[in-house]
Design a protein around this motif. Structure first.
Motif, PDB file in Angstrom:
ATOM      1  N   ASP A  49      -1.318  -9.393  -1.409  1.00  0.00           N
ATOM      2  CA  ASP A  49      -0.819  -8.031  -1.576  1.00  0.00           C
ATOM      3  C   ASP A  49      -1.529  -7.316  -2.709  1.00  0.00           C
ATOM      4  OD1 ASP A  49       1.798  -8.246  -3.958  1.00  0.00           O
ATOM      5  OD2 ASP A  49       0.404  -9.869  -3.432  1.00  0.00           O
ATOM      6  N   ASP A  50      -1.370  -5.983  -2.700  1.00  0.00           N
ATOM      7  CA  ASP A  50      -1.968  -5.157  -3.746  1.00  0.00           C
ATOM      8  C   ASP A  50      -1.155  -3.867  -3.823  1.00  0.00           C
ATOM      9  OD1 ASP A  50      -5.478  -4.548  -4.598  1.00  0.00           O
ATOM     10  OD2 ASP A  50      -3.609  -4.071  -5.676  1.00  0.00           O
ATOM     11  N   THR A  51      -1.433  -3.039  -4.827  1.00  0.00           N
ATOM     12  CA  THR A  51      -0.669  -1.787  -5.002  1.00  0.00           C
ATOM     13  C   THR A  51      -1.070  -0.771  -3.933  1.00  0.00           C
ATOM     14  OG1 THR A  51      -2.408  -1.058  -6.522  1.00  0.00           O
ATOM     15  CG2 THR A  51      -0.422  -2.074  -7.499  1.00  0.00           C
ATOM     16  N   PRO A  52      -0.138   0.110  -3.551  1.00  0.00           N
ATOM     17  CA  PRO A  52      -0.431   1.093  -2.490  1.00  0.00           C
ATOM     18  C   PRO A  52      -1.417   2.163  -2.947  1.00  0.00           C
ATOM     19  CG  PRO A  52       1.813   1.385  -3.331  1.00  0.00           C
ATOM     20  CD  PRO A  52       1.255   0.178  -3.999  1.00  0.00           C
ATOM     21  N   CYS A  53      -2.449   2.431  -2.163  1.00  0.00           N
ATOM     22  CA  CYS A  53      -3.353   3.560  -2.434  1.00  0.00           C
ATOM     23  C   CYS A  53      -2.524   4.845  -2.363  1.00  0.00           C
ATOM     24  CB  CYS A  53      -4.474   3.626  -1.397  1.00  0.00           C
ATOM     25  SG  CYS A  53      -5.581   2.213  -1.477  1.00  0.00           S
ATOM     26  N   GLY A  54      -2.754   5.742  -3.306  1.00  0.00           N
ATOM     27  CA  GLY A  54      -1.979   6.990  -3.331  1.00  0.00           C
ATOM     28  C   GLY A  54      -0.686   6.850  -4.107  1.00  0.00           C
ATOM     29  N   GLY A  55      -0.443   5.647  -4.651  1.00  0.00           N
ATOM     30  CA  GLY A  55       0.763   5.437  -5.466  1.00  0.00           C
ATOM     31  C   GLY A  55       1.984   5.138  -4.619  1.00  0.00           C
ATOM     32  N   GLY A  56       3.104   4.923  -5.284  1.00  0.00           N
ATOM     33  CA  GLY A  56       4.358   4.605  -4.575  1.00  0.00           C
ATOM     34  C   GLY A  56       4.865   3.235  -4.987  1.00  0.00           C
ATOM     35  N   ALA A  57       6.103   2.989  -4.600  1.00  0.00           N
ATOM     36  CA  ALA A  57       6.769   1.753  -5.045  1.00  0.00           C
ATOM     37  C   ALA A  57       6.266   0.544  -4.243  1.00  0.00           C
ATOM     38  CB  ALA A  57       8.273   1.914  -4.833  1.00  0.00           C
ATOM     39  N   VAL A  60       1.579  -3.562  -0.953  1.00  0.00           N
ATOM     40  CA  VAL A  60       1.153  -3.504   0.457  1.00  0.00           C
ATOM     41  C   VAL A  60       0.325  -4.761   0.756  1.00  0.00           C
ATOM     42  CG1 VAL A  60      -0.261  -2.196   2.093  1.00  0.00           C
ATOM     43  CG2 VAL A  60       1.166  -0.983   0.423  1.00  0.00           C
ATOM     44  N   MET A  61       0.439  -5.296   1.959  1.00  0.00           N
ATOM     45  CA  MET A  61      -0.321  -6.498   2.305  1.00  0.00           C
ATOM     46  C   MET A  61      -1.779  -6.143   2.550  1.00  0.00           C
ATOM     47  SD  MET A  61       2.284  -8.763   4.612  1.00  0.00           S
ATOM     48  CE  MET A  61       1.759 -10.366   3.928  1.00  0.00           C
ATOM     49  N   LYS A  62      -2.672  -6.874   1.886  1.00  0.00           N
ATOM     50  CA  LYS A  62      -4.115  -6.616   1.983  1.00  0.00           C
ATOM     51  C   LYS A  62      -4.607  -6.907   3.405  1.00  0.00           C
ATOM     52  CE  LYS A  62      -6.453  -8.801  -1.184  1.00  0.00           C
ATOM     53  NZ  LYS A  62      -7.334  -7.753  -1.693  1.00  0.00           N
ATOM     54  N   PRO A  63      -5.634  -6.165   3.863  1.00  0.00           N
ATOM     55  CA  PRO A  63      -6.138  -6.397   5.234  1.00  0.00           C
ATOM     56  C   PRO A  63      -6.984  -7.664   5.375  1.00  0.00           C
ATOM     57  CG  PRO A  63      -7.374  -4.626   4.160  1.00  0.00           C
ATOM     58  CD  PRO A  63      -6.270  -4.991   3.228  1.00  0.00           C
ATOM     59  N   ARG A 114       5.445  -8.540   5.025  1.00  0.00           N
ATOM     60  CA  ARG A 114       6.416  -8.598   3.930  1.00  0.00           C
ATOM     61  C   ARG A 114       6.120  -7.428   3.002  1.00  0.00           C
ATOM     62  NH1 ARG A 114      11.144 -11.785   3.081  1.00  0.00           N
ATOM     63  NH2 ARG A 114      11.353 -12.605   5.213  1.00  0.00           N
ATOM     64  N   TYR A 115       6.749  -7.446   1.804  1.00  0.00           N
ATOM     65  CA  TYR A 115       6.557  -6.359   0.832  1.00  0.00           C
ATOM     66  C   TYR A 115       6.936  -5.029   1.491  1.00  0.00           C
ATOM     67  CZ  TYR A 115       3.852 -10.183  -1.166  1.00  0.00           C
ATOM     68  OH  TYR A 115       3.471 -11.421  -1.634  1.00  0.00           O
ATOM     69  N   GLU A 116       6.136  -3.983   1.300  1.00  0.00           N
ATOM     70  CA  GLU A 116       6.438  -2.687   1.902  1.00  0.00           C
ATOM     71  C   GLU A 116       5.781  -2.535   3.285  1.00  0.00           C
ATOM     72  OE1 GLU A 116       8.573  -0.769   0.542  1.00  0.00           O
ATOM     73  OE2 GLU A 116       8.697  -1.975  -1.312  1.00  0.00           O
ATOM     74  N   GLY A 117       5.009  -3.536   3.646  1.00  0.00           N
ATOM     75  CA  GLY A 117       4.337  -3.478   4.933  1.00  0.00           C
ATOM     76  C   GLY A 117       2.890  -3.919   4.848  1.00  0.00           C
ATOM     77  N   ILE A 118       2.189  -3.810   5.955  1.00  0.00           N
ATOM     78  CA  ILE A 118       0.805  -4.271   6.118  1.00  0.00           C
ATOM     79  C   ILE A 118      -0.130  -3.062   6.082  1.00  0.00           C
ATOM     80  CG2 ILE A 118      -0.797  -5.481   7.661  1.00  0.00           C
ATOM     81  CD1 ILE A 118       1.657  -6.853   8.948  1.00  0.00           C
ATOM     82  N   ASP A 119      -1.290  -3.202   5.430  1.00  0.00           N
ATOM     83  CA  ASP A 119      -2.319  -2.150   5.441  1.00  0.00           C
ATOM     84  C   ASP A 119      -2.530  -1.686   6.889  1.00  0.00           C
ATOM     85  OD1 ASP A 119      -5.203  -1.424   3.628  1.00  0.00           O
ATOM     86  OD2 ASP A 119      -5.079  -1.065   5.794  1.00  0.00           O
ATOM     87  N   HIS A 120      -2.445  -0.364   7.102  1.00  0.00           N
ATOM     88  CA  HIS A 120      -2.434   0.145   8.480  1.00  0.00           C
ATOM     89  C   HIS A 120      -3.707  -0.181   9.249  1.00  0.00           C
ATOM     90  CE1 HIS A 120      -0.325   2.416  11.516  1.00  0.00           C
ATOM     91  NE2 HIS A 120      -1.495   2.933  11.858  1.00  0.00           N
ATOM     92  N   ARG A 121      -4.798  -0.415   8.523  1.00  0.00           N
ATOM     93  CA  ARG A 121      -6.055  -0.730   9.210  1.00  0.00           C
ATOM     94  C   ARG A 121      -5.969  -2.046   9.985  1.00  0.00           C
ATOM     95  NH1 ARG A 121      -9.673  -0.076   3.956  1.00  0.00           N
ATOM     96  NH2 ARG A 121      -7.732  -1.002   3.135  1.00  0.00           N
ATOM     97  N   VAL A 122      -5.053  -2.923   9.575  1.00  0.00           N
ATOM     98  CA  VAL A 122      -4.873  -4.187  10.307  1.00  0.00           C
ATOM     99  C   VAL A 122      -4.359  -3.888  11.713  1.00  0.00           C
ATOM    100  CG1 VAL A 122      -3.553  -6.353  10.384  1.00  0.00           C
ATOM    101  CG2 VAL A 122      -4.474  -5.511   8.205  1.00  0.00           C
TER     102      VAL A 122
END
Ligand SMILES: CN1CCN(Cc2ccc(Cn3ccc4ccc(-c5n[nH]c(N)c5C#N)cc43)cc2)CC1
Length: 239
Positions: A49-57, A60-63, A114-122
Protein backbone atom coordinates in the motif's frame (compact mmCIF):
# COMPACT_ATOMS: atom_id res chain seq x y z
CA UNK A 1 -14.26 -24.79 -12.09
CA UNK A 2 -11.03 -23.22 -10.86
CA UNK A 3 -11.26 -20.53 -8.19
CA UNK A 4 -8.27 -18.32 -7.29
CA UNK A 5 -8.22 -15.83 -4.43
CA UNK A 6 -5.68 -13.00 -4.24
CA UNK A 7 -5.53 -11.37 -0.79
CA UNK A 8 -3.17 -10.17 1.95
CA UNK A 9 -5.21 -12.47 4.22
CA UNK A 10 -5.30 -15.79 2.28
CA UNK A 11 -6.17 -17.62 5.49
CA UNK A 12 -9.75 -16.35 5.09
CA UNK A 13 -10.17 -19.01 2.41
CA UNK A 14 -9.15 -22.01 4.54
CA UNK A 15 -12.87 -22.25 5.34
CA UNK A 16 -13.51 -23.36 1.75
CA UNK A 17 -12.22 -26.79 2.73
CA UNK A 18 -15.25 -27.26 5.01
CA UNK A 19 -18.81 -28.50 4.30
CA UNK A 20 -20.25 -28.88 0.83
CA UNK A 21 -17.57 -26.74 -0.72
CA UNK A 22 -14.93 -29.02 0.72
CA UNK A 23 -16.82 -32.00 -0.68
CA UNK A 24 -17.00 -30.35 -4.09
CA UNK A 25 -13.27 -29.78 -3.99
CA UNK A 26 -12.75 -33.45 -3.12
CA UNK A 27 -15.06 -34.48 -5.95
CA UNK A 28 -13.06 -32.33 -8.34
CA UNK A 29 -16.05 -30.10 -9.02
CA UNK A 30 -14.07 -27.04 -7.92
CA UNK A 31 -10.34 -26.42 -7.46
CA UNK A 32 -9.52 -23.70 -4.92
CA UNK A 33 -6.22 -21.77 -4.75
CA UNK A 34 -5.55 -18.93 -2.25
CA UNK A 35 -2.57 -16.65 -2.83
CA UNK A 36 -0.85 -14.11 -0.56
CA UNK A 37 -0.46 -10.87 -2.52
CA UNK A 38 2.64 -10.06 -0.47
CA UNK A 39 4.42 -12.93 -2.26
CA UNK A 40 4.70 -10.50 -5.18
CA UNK A 41 6.41 -7.72 -3.22
CA UNK A 42 10.18 -7.23 -3.17
CA UNK A 43 10.92 -5.02 -0.18
CA UNK A 44 11.80 -6.06 3.35
CA UNK A 45 8.40 -4.97 4.67
CA UNK A 46 6.48 -6.68 1.84
CA UNK A 47 4.67 -3.38 1.19
CA UNK A 48 1.35 -3.50 -0.68
CA UNK A 49 0.00 0.00 0.00
CA UNK A 50 0.87 3.66 -0.35
CA UNK A 51 -0.74 7.08 0.23
CA UNK A 52 -3.50 8.20 -2.17
CA UNK A 53 -2.44 10.49 -5.04
CA UNK A 54 -4.33 13.77 -4.66
CA UNK A 55 -4.47 13.35 -0.87
CA UNK A 56 -7.21 11.91 1.31
CA UNK A 57 -7.51 9.54 4.23
CA UNK A 58 -6.12 6.03 4.44
CA UNK A 59 -3.97 4.03 2.07
CA UNK A 60 -4.41 2.64 -1.44
CA UNK A 61 -3.17 -0.76 -2.66
CA UNK A 62 -0.21 -0.40 -5.03
CA UNK A 63 -0.67 -1.75 -8.59
CA UNK A 64 2.72 -3.48 -8.89
CA UNK A 65 2.08 -6.57 -6.73
CA UNK A 66 -1.29 -7.13 -8.41
CA UNK A 67 0.25 -6.97 -11.88
CA UNK A 68 3.01 -9.44 -11.03
CA UNK A 69 0.52 -11.76 -9.36
CA UNK A 70 -1.74 -11.63 -12.43
CA UNK A 71 1.20 -12.48 -14.68
CA UNK A 72 2.03 -15.58 -12.65
CA UNK A 73 -1.47 -16.77 -11.70
CA UNK A 74 -3.44 -15.96 -14.86
CA UNK A 75 -0.88 -15.16 -17.56
CA UNK A 76 0.15 -12.30 -19.82
CA UNK A 77 -2.18 -12.99 -22.75
CA UNK A 78 -5.78 -11.67 -22.93
CA UNK A 79 -8.39 -14.37 -22.29
CA UNK A 80 -12.05 -13.29 -21.94
CA UNK A 81 -12.95 -16.76 -20.63
CA UNK A 82 -11.22 -15.85 -17.36
CA UNK A 83 -13.59 -13.93 -15.07
CA UNK A 84 -11.94 -11.59 -12.55
CA UNK A 85 -14.12 -10.46 -9.63
CA UNK A 86 -13.30 -7.31 -7.67
CA UNK A 87 -15.58 -6.99 -4.63
CA UNK A 88 -16.00 -3.24 -4.07
CA UNK A 89 -18.35 -0.89 -2.19
CA UNK A 90 -18.71 0.98 -5.47
CA UNK A 91 -19.43 -2.15 -7.51
CA UNK A 92 -22.62 -3.16 -9.26
CA UNK A 93 -25.05 -5.09 -7.04
CA UNK A 94 -24.17 -8.78 -6.79
CA UNK A 95 -27.42 -10.61 -7.54
CA UNK A 96 -28.64 -14.16 -8.06
CA UNK A 97 -28.56 -13.41 -11.76
CA UNK A 98 -24.83 -12.60 -11.59
CA UNK A 99 -24.29 -15.75 -9.50
CA UNK A 100 -26.10 -17.78 -12.15
CA UNK A 101 -23.99 -16.28 -14.95
CA UNK A 102 -20.76 -17.03 -13.06
CA UNK A 103 -21.81 -20.62 -12.26
CA UNK A 104 -21.13 -21.68 -15.85
CA UNK A 105 -17.68 -20.11 -15.97
CA UNK A 106 -14.60 -22.34 -15.94
CA UNK A 107 -12.27 -19.94 -14.10
CA UNK A 108 -12.86 -17.15 -11.59
CA UNK A 109 -10.13 -15.05 -9.94
CA UNK A 110 -11.24 -13.08 -6.85
CA UNK A 111 -9.17 -9.92 -6.16
CA UNK A 112 -9.71 -9.01 -2.51
CA UNK A 113 -8.73 -5.45 -1.75
CA UNK A 114 -8.06 -3.91 1.65
CA UNK A 115 -7.34 -0.40 3.00
CA UNK A 116 -9.36 2.17 1.01
CA UNK A 117 -9.23 0.08 -2.13
CA UNK A 118 -7.03 -0.94 -5.07
CA UNK A 119 -5.27 1.45 -7.49
CA UNK A 120 -7.84 1.83 -10.29
CA UNK A 121 -5.29 0.98 -12.97
CA UNK A 122 -5.34 -2.62 -11.71
CA UNK A 123 -9.02 -2.87 -12.61
CA UNK A 124 -8.49 -1.08 -15.91
CA UNK A 125 -5.63 -3.46 -16.77
CA UNK A 126 -7.77 -6.47 -15.83
CA UNK A 127 -10.59 -5.18 -18.04
CA UNK A 128 -8.14 -5.05 -20.97
CA UNK A 129 -7.22 -8.70 -20.44
CA UNK A 130 -10.16 -10.65 -18.95
CA UNK A 131 -13.86 -10.40 -18.16
CA UNK A 132 -14.16 -8.21 -15.07
CA UNK A 133 -16.98 -7.97 -12.52
CA UNK A 134 -16.76 -5.11 -10.01
CA UNK A 135 -19.53 -6.07 -7.58
CA UNK A 136 -20.90 -5.01 -4.21
CA UNK A 137 -22.68 -7.28 -1.72
CA UNK A 138 -24.86 -4.47 -0.45
CA UNK A 139 -25.10 -0.98 1.00
CA UNK A 140 -22.93 -1.47 4.08
CA UNK A 141 -19.19 -1.17 4.57
CA UNK A 142 -16.82 -4.10 5.03
CA UNK A 143 -13.10 -3.81 5.78
CA UNK A 144 -12.03 -5.70 2.69
CA UNK A 145 -13.10 -7.98 -0.14
CA UNK A 146 -12.50 -11.40 1.47
CA UNK A 147 -15.89 -11.89 3.16
CA UNK A 148 -17.60 -10.73 -0.04
CA UNK A 149 -15.52 -13.21 -2.08
CA UNK A 150 -16.61 -16.02 0.24
CA UNK A 151 -20.27 -15.05 -0.07
CA UNK A 152 -20.04 -14.79 -3.84
CA UNK A 153 -18.25 -18.16 -3.96
CA UNK A 154 -21.03 -19.89 -2.02
CA UNK A 155 -23.76 -18.27 -4.14
CA UNK A 156 -22.00 -19.34 -7.36
CA UNK A 157 -20.71 -22.82 -6.54
CA UNK A 158 -24.05 -24.04 -5.19
CA UNK A 159 -25.47 -23.43 -8.69
CA UNK A 160 -22.81 -25.55 -10.40
CA UNK A 161 -24.47 -28.69 -11.81
CA UNK A 162 -23.68 -31.68 -9.58
CA UNK A 163 -22.90 -29.59 -6.50
CA UNK A 164 -26.28 -29.65 -4.72
CA UNK A 165 -27.70 -33.05 -3.83
CA UNK A 166 -31.24 -31.85 -4.58
CA UNK A 167 -31.25 -29.45 -7.58
CA UNK A 168 -35.05 -29.06 -7.21
CA UNK A 169 -34.49 -27.01 -4.05
CA UNK A 170 -32.59 -24.49 -6.15
CA UNK A 171 -35.60 -23.99 -8.41
CA UNK A 172 -37.84 -22.99 -5.47
CA UNK A 173 -35.55 -20.45 -3.87
CA UNK A 174 -36.08 -16.74 -3.46
CA UNK A 175 -34.61 -14.65 -6.22
CA UNK A 176 -34.47 -17.65 -8.59
CA UNK A 177 -36.25 -17.06 -11.87
CA UNK A 178 -39.06 -19.52 -11.20
CA UNK A 179 -40.42 -17.60 -8.20
CA UNK A 180 -41.46 -14.41 -10.00
CA UNK A 181 -38.92 -12.57 -7.81
CA UNK A 182 -40.96 -13.30 -4.67
CA UNK A 183 -39.55 -14.12 -1.24
CA UNK A 184 -39.80 -17.72 -0.03
CA UNK A 185 -42.81 -18.78 2.04
CA UNK A 186 -42.35 -19.77 5.75
CA UNK A 187 -41.07 -23.32 6.33
CA UNK A 188 -42.19 -25.84 8.95
CA UNK A 189 -41.28 -29.41 9.97
CA UNK A 190 -42.12 -31.81 12.85
CA UNK A 191 -43.17 -31.68 15.65
CA UNK A 192 -46.59 -30.34 14.56
CA UNK A 193 -46.97 -28.57 17.92
CA UNK A 194 -43.97 -26.93 19.57
CA UNK A 195 -44.08 -24.70 22.67
CA UNK A 196 -47.73 -23.89 21.97
CA UNK A 197 -46.99 -23.03 18.33
CA UNK A 198 -48.60 -25.21 15.66
CA UNK A 199 -47.80 -25.90 12.01
CA UNK A 200 -50.48 -24.19 9.83
CA UNK A 201 -53.28 -26.76 9.36
CA UNK A 202 -53.29 -26.40 5.59
CA UNK A 203 -49.77 -27.83 5.44
CA UNK A 204 -50.97 -30.99 7.20
CA UNK A 205 -54.09 -31.30 4.99
CA UNK A 206 -52.45 -33.26 2.19
CA UNK A 207 -54.41 -31.02 -0.21
CA UNK A 208 -51.68 -30.02 -2.66
CA UNK A 209 -53.72 -27.31 -4.35
CA UNK A 210 -54.51 -25.58 -1.08
CA UNK A 211 -50.92 -25.94 0.09
CA UNK A 212 -49.61 -24.39 -3.15
CA UNK A 213 -52.09 -21.48 -2.79
CA UNK A 214 -51.17 -20.90 0.88
CA UNK A 215 -47.47 -20.83 -0.03
CA UNK A 216 -48.04 -18.42 -2.92
CA UNK A 217 -50.15 -16.13 -0.76
CA UNK A 218 -47.49 -16.16 1.95
CA UNK A 219 -44.74 -15.35 -0.56
CA UNK A 220 -46.77 -12.41 -1.86
CA UNK A 221 -47.58 -11.19 1.66
CA UNK A 222 -43.96 -11.39 2.81
CA UNK A 223 -42.63 -9.75 -0.35
CA UNK A 224 -45.10 -6.85 -0.08
CA UNK A 225 -44.20 -6.37 3.60
CA UNK A 226 -40.42 -6.75 3.41
CA UNK A 227 -39.37 -6.08 -0.16
CA UNK A 228 -41.82 -3.68 -1.86
CA UNK A 229 -38.93 -3.00 -4.27
CA UNK A 230 -39.38 -6.52 -5.65
CA UNK A 231 -43.09 -6.09 -6.28
CA UNK A 232 -43.44 -3.94 -9.40
CA UNK A 233 -46.97 -2.89 -10.33
CA UNK A 234 -47.18 -5.67 -12.93
CA UNK A 235 -46.25 -8.33 -10.37
CA UNK A 236 -48.73 -6.87 -7.88
CA UNK A 237 -51.48 -6.96 -10.50
CA UNK A 238 -50.66 -10.59 -11.26
CA UNK A 239 -50.97 -11.59 -7.66
C1 LIG B 1 -12.35 8.24 -0.16
N1 LIG B 1 -13.15 7.21 0.48
C2 LIG B 1 -14.42 7.04 -0.21
C3 LIG B 1 -15.26 5.93 0.43
N2 LIG B 1 -14.52 4.65 0.47
C4 LIG B 1 -15.37 3.63 1.03
C5 LIG B 1 -14.65 2.34 1.42
C6 LIG B 1 -13.78 1.74 0.54
C7 LIG B 1 -13.12 0.54 0.93
C8 LIG B 1 -13.38 -0.02 2.15
C9 LIG B 1 -12.71 -1.27 2.57
N3 LIG B 1 -12.56 -2.19 1.44
C10 LIG B 1 -11.39 -2.42 0.81
C11 LIG B 1 -11.63 -3.34 -0.20
C12 LIG B 1 -13.00 -3.68 -0.18
C13 LIG B 1 -13.81 -4.51 -0.94
C14 LIG B 1 -15.16 -4.59 -0.68
C15 LIG B 1 -15.72 -3.80 0.32
C16 LIG B 1 -17.19 -3.81 0.55
N4 LIG B 1 -17.76 -3.04 1.49
N5 LIG B 1 -19.09 -3.21 1.43
C17 LIG B 1 -19.42 -4.06 0.45
N6 LIG B 1 -20.69 -4.46 0.11
C18 LIG B 1 -18.20 -4.47 -0.13
C19 LIG B 1 -18.17 -5.43 -1.18
N7 LIG B 1 -18.23 -6.23 -2.02
C20 LIG B 1 -14.92 -2.97 1.12
C21 LIG B 1 -13.56 -2.92 0.86
C22 LIG B 1 -14.28 0.59 3.01
C23 LIG B 1 -14.92 1.77 2.63
C24 LIG B 1 -13.27 4.85 1.20
C25 LIG B 1 -12.42 5.94 0.53
Amino acid sequence: MRLDYLSIFPGYFDVLGISLLGKAAVNGLVDVYAHDLRDWTHDRHRTVDDTPCGGGAGMVMKPDPWGEAFDEIIGTEPDPSVHVVFPSPSGEPFTQSVAHDLSSVERIVFCCGRYEGIDHRVIDYARSMWTVHEVSLGDYVLNGGEVAALAITEAVVRLVPGFMGNPQSLAEESFSAGQDGLLEYPLFTRPVSWRGLDVPEVLMSGHHGRIAKWRRDESIRLTRERRPDLTDSDVSARH
